[in-house]
Scaffold this active site. Sequence first.
Site, PDB file in Angstrom:
ATOM      1  N   ASN A  53       0.858  -1.178   0.000  1.00 19.27           N
ATOM      2  CA  ASN A  53       0.000   0.000   0.000  1.00 19.27           C
ATOM      3  C   ASN A  53       0.898   1.233   0.000  1.00 19.27           C
ATOM      4  O   ASN A  53       1.699   1.416   0.918  1.00 19.27           O
ATOM      5  CB  ASN A  53      -0.897  -0.024   1.241  1.00 19.27           C
ATOM      6  N   SER A 132      -2.166  13.035 -15.608  1.00 21.88           N
ATOM      7  CA  SER A 132      -3.404  12.876 -16.371  1.00 21.88           C
ATOM      8  C   SER A 132      -3.711  14.167 -17.099  1.00 21.88           C
ATOM      9  O   SER A 132      -3.335  15.260 -16.648  1.00 21.88           O
ATOM     10  CB  SER A 132      -4.572  12.526 -15.436  1.00 21.88           C
ATOM     11  N   TYR A 145      -9.153  14.443  -7.855  1.00 22.49           N
ATOM     12  CA  TYR A 145      -8.275  13.793  -8.827  1.00 22.49           C
ATOM     13  C   TYR A 145      -7.426  14.817  -9.578  1.00 22.49           C
ATOM     14  O   TYR A 145      -6.217  14.642  -9.758  1.00 22.49           O
ATOM     15  CB  TYR A 145      -9.124  12.981  -9.808  1.00 22.49           C
ATOM     16  N   LYS A 149      -3.267  15.078  -9.686  1.00 26.30           N
ATOM     17  CA  LYS A 149      -2.517  14.916 -10.932  1.00 26.30           C
ATOM     18  C   LYS A 149      -1.759  16.194 -11.293  1.00 26.30           C
ATOM     19  O   LYS A 149      -0.652  16.123 -11.847  1.00 26.30           O
ATOM     20  CB  LYS A 149      -3.445  14.477 -12.061  1.00 26.30           C
TER      21      LYS A 149
END
Length: 239
Positions: A53, A132, A145, A149
Amino acid sequence: MRLQDKVAVVTGGAQGIGRSICETFEKQGAKVIAVDMNAAEFEQANIKGYALNVTDRAAIEVFVETIVKEYGKIDILVNNAGITRDALINKMTEDMWDAVINVNLKGVFNMTQFISPVMMENGAGSIINIASVVGEYGNVGQSNYAATKAGVIGMMKTWAKEFSRKGAAVRVNSIAPGYVNTEMMKTVPDKVLDPIRAKTMLGRLGEPQEIANAVLFLASDESSFVTGHNLSVNGGLRL
């Protein structure tokens, strides 16, 4: 082979883009450790699955010590592990925000903080953060998100400066994929994907192998004069 005898660590390596990266590296001569929450099984002898993890710093420390003891070095780190918990900002819970920040941003920090000293001591290495298109342009319902990114691009630029200060050839770059045909994407209906295809100059989604090819370039010595760069691999998509 472009990665002959290199030792590579790839997070999120069990499936999708990460798995394609692992298999591509192995074909080019690397010894690959595919890190994921669940250890993956690979047919290739030179790809080893390792359950880890990226938010568990104590486990990461043990992992790095284990890999260095076995292989003597780490040449390549691909920070690919990531999750999504999408919602509009007024509906996004704190747990949704924290989960994405912890994996996608802090996880990248954790892995790099423990592995970069190994590369610095060796005098060379290549770190690639998977960002991304959302980190470049934003996207509705993805505040968490997009923040992560954009953050991994910012950390990449910072680390490219830090890791070259004492003359070590430790390069740091990032790749910002567009929408890619992964297993997760297969659950998205065409009514959602068709507008994305229409906004993409090449008129289609990407394939995991196309992202892996770009990662291979940045991992190999062919990109030996490239650092601090974010490479967009999105078919010409503009959100």
